[in-house]
Motif scaffolding. Structure first.
Motif, short mmCIF file in Angstrom:
data_model
loop_
_atom_site.label_atom_id
_atom_site.label_comp_id
_atom_site.label_asym_id
_atom_site.label_seq_id
_atom_site.Cartn_x
_atom_site.Cartn_y
_atom_site.Cartn_z
N LYS A 264 2.86 14.21 5.81
CA LYS A 264 2.95 14.89 7.09
C LYS A 264 4.74 15.31 6.83
O LYS A 264 4.83 16.44 7.61
N LEU A 265 5.42 14.75 6.35
CA LEU A 265 6.71 15.21 6.35
C LEU A 265 7.01 16.25 5.15
O LEU A 265 8.25 16.64 4.92
N GLY A 266 5.84 16.71 4.44
CA GLY A 266 5.81 17.41 3.23
C GLY A 266 6.64 16.82 1.89
O GLY A 266 6.96 17.68 1.09
N LYS A 267 6.52 15.68 1.65
CA LYS A 267 6.90 14.94 0.60
C LYS A 267 5.96 14.62 -0.29
O LYS A 267 4.70 14.53 0.19
N PRO A 268 6.11 14.30 -1.56
CA PRO A 268 4.92 13.71 -2.44
C PRO A 268 4.60 12.37 -1.87
O PRO A 268 5.51 11.80 -1.33
N GLU A 269 3.51 12.04 -2.23
CA GLU A 269 2.98 10.70 -1.87
C GLU A 269 3.54 9.61 -2.44
O GLU A 269 3.77 8.53 -1.84
N SER A 270 4.33 9.77 -3.51
CA SER A 270 4.74 8.67 -4.42
C SER A 270 6.46 8.87 -3.97
O SER A 270 7.10 10.03 -4.24
N ASN B 149 0.92 -1.23 0.04
CA ASN B 149 0.14 0.07 -0.13
C ASN B 149 0.88 1.47 0.05
O ASN B 149 0.57 2.07 0.63
N LYS B 150 2.00 1.31 -0.68
CA LYS B 150 2.94 2.38 -1.03
C LYS B 150 2.90 2.69 -2.71
O LYS B 150 2.19 2.08 -3.38
N GLN B 151 3.26 3.97 -2.74
CA GLN B 151 3.22 4.63 -3.96
C GLN B 151 4.71 4.89 -4.48
O GLN B 151 5.31 5.63 -3.32
N GLY C 120 12.69 1.99 3.14
CA GLY C 120 13.03 3.56 2.88
C GLY C 120 11.60 4.12 2.63
O GLY C 120 11.52 5.22 3.29
N ILE C 121 11.11 3.83 1.58
CA ILE C 121 9.79 4.66 1.05
C ILE C 121 8.65 4.69 2.13
O ILE C 121 8.36 3.48 2.86
N GLU C 122 8.28 5.79 2.63
CA GLU C 122 7.39 5.70 3.58
C GLU C 122 5.87 5.56 3.07
O GLU C 122 5.68 6.09 1.95
N ALA C 123 4.87 5.38 4.03
CA ALA C 123 3.38 5.29 3.60
C ALA C 123 2.98 6.68 3.21
O ALA C 123 3.53 7.81 3.49
N PRO C 124 2.10 6.99 2.22
CA PRO C 124 1.40 8.04 1.53
C PRO C 124 1.34 9.14 2.59
O PRO C 124 1.61 10.20 2.59
N GLU C 125 0.59 8.61 3.68
CA GLU C 125 0.14 9.76 4.75
C GLU C 125 1.32 10.03 5.54
O GLU C 125 1.48 11.37 5.49
N GLN C 126 2.18 9.21 5.78
CA GLN C 126 3.34 9.79 6.42
C GLN C 126 4.28 10.82 5.62
O GLN C 126 4.79 11.77 6.20
N ARG C 127 4.42 10.54 4.36
CA ARG C 127 5.08 11.46 3.37
C ARG C 127 4.50 12.89 3.30
O ARG C 127 5.13 13.77 3.39
N LEU D 253 10.35 8.22 -4.44
CA LEU D 253 11.25 7.95 -5.81
C LEU D 253 12.42 6.99 -5.33
O LEU D 253 12.87 7.02 -4.58
N ILE D 254 12.48 6.07 -6.65
CA ILE D 254 13.31 4.84 -6.70
C ILE D 254 14.00 5.38 -7.78
O ILE D 254 13.49 5.07 -8.97
N ARG D 255 15.33 5.42 -7.97
CA ARG D 255 16.27 5.77 -8.94
C ARG D 255 17.44 4.81 -9.02
O ARG D 255 18.34 4.49 -8.21
#
Length: 687
Positions: free
Chosen positions: A569-575, A523-525, A560-567, A577-579
Motif C-alpha cells: 500500500k505504501l509502494g514499497k517492496p514486500e520484502s 509473517n514478514k519478509q 520497523g519492517i511493515e507487513a507485506p500488505e502494508q508495504r 531491507l535490513i542492512r
C-alpha cells in the motif's frame, strides 16, 4: 417344543416320573371309587328288588284271601283281582331284573368274587322254584273274569302254605346280595388303603429325594458364588454386566469402586453414571454406541473402532481424586437365540499406559529438540557458541550469587529482578542468533515468570524463590548445550585454534539467519545485507555482534519492517531491507550501522503511547522534544506494543543496547524518517 421338553428329561426327569406315578395312583384310586360307587348303587338296587319279592308275595297272599272272602260274601271281586294281578306282575318284574343282573359275570373279580354272585343266583332260583306253583294257581284266576271258589281256594292254599318259605327265601337272597356289597366295600377299602400308602410313599420319595437334591444344588450354587466372588474380588479389571434396560447387573468385580473412585450399585442406569465420571460429550456418544451394540444385526467386530469410551479422562474433585485418571471400556455382546441380551463390560486403568506414552513422546520430543539443537549449532562456529555459553553461564552464576546474598530491602528486590530480566533478555537474543533455540525458549519462559514481578512494588524474599528455580533451569539448559558443543569440539579438531569470536562474515551470516527467523515468525519478509570493510571485530567488542546488534535487528524486524500488505500500500517492496554496515574510521574507531527501510520512528505516536501508559505527566510529555521522546525507547520496561510476545513487548531490548554501549564506552546516534527508514549508528573506540 423340543427345547421346552428338554429340561423334563434332564435333571428333573426323576421328579417328573415320581409326580407322574403319584398322579397315576390317584387316577387309579379315583377310577376304583367311581366303579365301586356304581356297583354299590347297583347292589342297593338289587337288595331293594329282593325286598320287593317278599312284599309282592305277601301282597299276593293278601289279595287271594280277600278274593276268597269276596266270593263267599258274593261281593264284587274286581278290586281283589286287580291287587292279585299287580302283585303277580311286580313279583315277576323283580324276578326278571334280579335274574338279568345276577346272570352277568362280575367286571372285576378282584372286587367281587364270582362265587358270591353264583351263590346269590342260586338263592334267586330257590325263590323262583317256590313261586312257580303259586303262579300256576294264580294265572287262571287273573284271566277269568268270574273266578270260582274252588280255584280260588286252591290258590289260597298254595299261597298261604308257601308264603313263609318264600319270605324266608327272599330274605336269604337279600342277605346274599348284602354279602356281595360288603365284600366289594371291604375290598375297595383295602385297595384304597394300599393306594394311599403308595401315594404317601411316593410323596415321601419326592420330598426327601428332591430336598436332598435341592440342598446339594444349594451347596453347589454357594460354592460357585464363592468362587465367582473370589474371582471378581481378585481381578484388577472392572467387570460387570450391562442389561438390556441399560442398567448395571448384580455381579461386579470389587475393583470397580477403586477404578471409578465411587461405588457402582446394581440397577444403576449406566448412562447416568457415565455422566458423573466423564464429559457430557463422552456419555452422549456412549449412549448411542451402546444402542448399536444391542442391535442384533450389528456385529461387535464392526463396532470396536467406534467405541467412544477408549482412554477417556475421568472427572473428579480437584485435589481429592485418588484413583486413576484415564479409563478404557470394552464391550462384548452376550447373545441368546440370536438376540443380544446383555453386554459384558470390561474396564481398564490406562493411566499408566498414557503416562508412559506421554513420557515416550516427551523423550522423543527432547531427542528431536537435541537433534535440532545439534543441527542449529552445527550452522555456527562451535567456538563462538562456546564463548557465548561461557559468558552466559558466568553472568547467571553472578546473578545467582546476588540472589543468595541480597540484603532485604524494598528497593533491592525490584532492582535485582529488573537486572535479571535485562540479562535474560540479552541471553535470549544472543542465543537466537547462535541457533541455541532451546536456550532462547527457556529464557523466554524465564521472562514470562519475571514480568509480573516487575510490576510489583511489594516484593519479598520468598518471591525470589521461583526466580532462583527458573535461573537454575536456564543454567541447566546452558549446561546441556555446552555438553553438545564439547562433543562437537572434540571431533572438530581442525577448528579448535580459531578465535572464539569467529570471522565477521560468519557473524553477519548468523545475524542474517536470526533476522529471517524472526521475520518468518511474524509473517514478514526481509532482505538482509551485510557490508563490512574489515574482517574481524576486536575481541574487546565481542558483545557488539553477540548482544547489541541482534537486539537492534530484532527491533528493526518487529517495530520497523511493515507487513507485506502494508508495504504494498505504501509502494514499497514486500520484502523489507535490513542492512548492517561495519566500517573503520581514520582514527581507528569502529562504526556499526543497523539500517531498515521500515516505518521509521514517529515522535507523535510515541507521545500517545507514553500518555496512554501514564509514564510521565501530560504536561511533561508535551514539553519534551522529539529527541527526548525517542530517547524514552531506551528506558527499561517501555515498549510501544500492547502485548508481549517471544520477540518483543517487554521493553528490555533497547535498554540492553543502552547498558551494553555504556559498559563498552560506545556512542549511539539515530537517524529516522517516518515511512522511510531508521538507522542506528554505533561508534566504539577499539584501543
Amino acid at each position: 417344543m423340543k427345547t421346552l421338553l428338554a429340561p423334563l428329561f434332564g435333571k428333573y426327569r426323576d421328579l417328573v416320573l415320581a409326580i407322574g406315578l403319584f398322579l397315576v395312583i390317584d387316577a387309579g384310586v379315583s377310577a376304583i371309587n367311581i366303579y365301586t360307587s356304581r356297583q354299590i348303587e347297583t347292589d342297593t338296587r338289587l337288595i331293594n328288588t329282593a325286598g320287593l319279592l317278599r312284599t309282592y308275595s305277601q301282597q299276593l297272599t293278601k289279595g287271594l284271601l280277600t278274593l276268597d272272602m269276596d266270593l263267599r260274601n258274593e261281593a264284587l271281586t274286581q278290586s281283589s283281582l286287580a291287587e292279585i294281578s299287580e302283585a303277580r306282575l311286580g313279583f315277576d318284574d323283580a324276578r326278571q331284573a334280579l335274574l338279568s343282573e345276577l346272570s352277568k359275570p362280575p367286571a372285576l373279580t378282584l372286587i367281587e368274587p364270582a362265587t358270591l354272585r353264583e351263590e346269590a343266583l342260586e338263592k334267586l332260583k330257590q325263590v323262583v322254584h317256590t313261586w312257580e306253583p303259586i303262579e300256576r294257581e294264580v294265572g287262571p284266576l287273573i284271566v277269568n273274569a268270574a273266578p270260582d271258589s274252588e280255584t280260588t281256594a286252591r290258590a289260597v292254599q298254595k299261597a298261604v302254605t308257601r308264603n313263609n318259605r318264600l319270605t324266608q327265601q327272599a330274605d336269604d337272597l337279600s342277605h346274599s346280595l348284602e354279602d356281595i356289597a360288603r365284600q366289594k366295600t371291604s375290598t375297595v377299602r383295602v385297595i384304597q388303603a394300599v393306594a394311599i400308602s403308595l401315594a404317601f410313599l411316593n410323596f415321601g420319595f419326592i420330598v426327601f429325594t428332591f430336598i436332598g437334591r435341592l440342598l446339594a444344588s444349594d451347596r453347589q450354587i454357594t460354592r460357585a458364588r464363592e468362587e465367582s466372588e473370589r474371582i471378581l474380588g481378585a481381578v484388577h479389571e472392572g467387570l460387570f454386566l450391562l442389561t438390556a434396560e441399560r442398567t448395571v447387573g448384580h455381579q461386579r468385580s470389587a475393583s470397580l469402586e477403586r477404578l471409578f473412585d465411587k461405588p457402582l450399585l446394581p440397577g444403576t442406569p449406566f448412562n447416568d453414571f457415565l455422566a458423573l465420571i466423564t464429559s457430557t460429550e463422552n456419555s452422549t456418544a456412549a449412549e448411542d454406541y451402546i444402542d448399536l451394540l444391542f442391535n442384533p444385526k450389528m456385529k461387535q467386530s464392526l463396532l470396536k473402532q467406534l467405541n467412544p469410551l477408549q482412554e477417556i479422562e475421568l472427572l473428579g474433585k480437584a485435589g481429592a481424586k485418588q484413583g486413576p485418571t484415564h479409563l478404557s471400556f470394552e464391550f462384548d455382546q452376550i447373545r441368546e437365540n440370536g438376540q443380544v441380551v446383555a453386554l459384558l463390560v470390561s474396564v481398564f486403568d490406562v493411566s499408566q499406559k498414557l503416562r508412559l506414552e506421554r513420557e515416550l513422546a516427551g523423550a522423543e520430543a527432547r531427542a528431536d529438540s537435541e537433534m535440532a539443537l545439534l543441527l542449529g549449532v552445527l550452522d555456527h562456529n562451535p567456538n563462538e557458541v562456546a564463548a557465548f555459553l561461557h559468558r552466559a553461564k558466568d553472568t547467571l552464576q553472578l546473578i545467582n550469587g546476588e540472589l543468595q546474598n541480597i540484603q532485604p530491602s524494598r528497593q533491592a528486590y525490584p532492582q535485582l529482578v529488573n537486572r535479571i530480566a535485562r540479562t535474560v533478555h540479552g541471553i535470549k537474543g544472543e542465543a537466537g542468533t547462535l541457533g541455541c533455540a532451546s536456550i532462547s525458549r527457556v529464557a523466554h519462559e524465564f521472562e514470562d515468570e519475571l514480568q509480573p514481578m516487575r510490576q510489583r512494588t511489594d516484593l519479598a524474599g520468598d518471591d525470589l524463590i521461583p526466580v532462583a528455580v527458573a535461573l537454575s533451569r536456564l543454567l541447566g539448559e546452558i549446561a546441556k548445550v555446552e555438553a553438545v558443543i564439547k562433543r562437537i569440539q572434540k571431533f572438530a579438531n581442525d577448528r579448535r585454534d580459531e578465535p572464539p569470536g569467529g570471522s565477521l562474515g560468519e557473524s553477519l551470516q548468523r545475524i542474517e539467519q536470526f533476522a529471517l527467523k524472526i521475520a518468518e515468525d511474524l509473517n514478514k519478509q526481509v532482505r538482509f545485507e551485510g557490508l563490512s570493510e574489515i574482517d574481524e571485530i576486536p575481541p574487546s567488542l565481542s558483545r557488539l555482534l553477540g548482544e547489541i546488534v541482534p537486539q537492534l535487528i530484532r527491533n528493526a524486524v518487529v517495530h520497523g519492517i511493515e507487513a507485506p500488505e502494508q508495504r504494498r500500500k505504501l509502494g514499497k517492496p514486500e520484502s523489507g531491507l535490513i542492512r548492517v554496515e561495519v566500517s573503520s574510521e581514520a582514527d581507528g574507531a569502529l562504526t556499526v550501522a543497523v539500517h531498515d527501510d521500515g516505518c521509521g520512528l514517529s515522535p507523535q505516536y510515541l507521545r500517545q503511547v507514553l500518555s496512554a501508559r501514564q509514564r510521565y505527566p501530560a504536561e511533561q510529555i508535551a514539553a519534551m522534544s522529539d529527541d527526548q521522546i525517542i530517547a524514552t525507547l531506551f528506558e527499561p520496561g517501555f515498549s510501544s506494543l500492547d502485548a508481549a510476545h517471544e520477540h518483543a513487548g517487554r521493553g528490555d531490548g533497547l535498554f540492553v543496547v543502552k547498558e551494553a554501549l555504556r559498559e563498552l564506552g560506545g556512542r549511539l546516534r539515530i537517524s529516522s524518517r517516518p515511512n522511510s527508514h531508521t538507522r542506528f549508528i554505533l561508534q566504539f573506540k577499539t584501543a
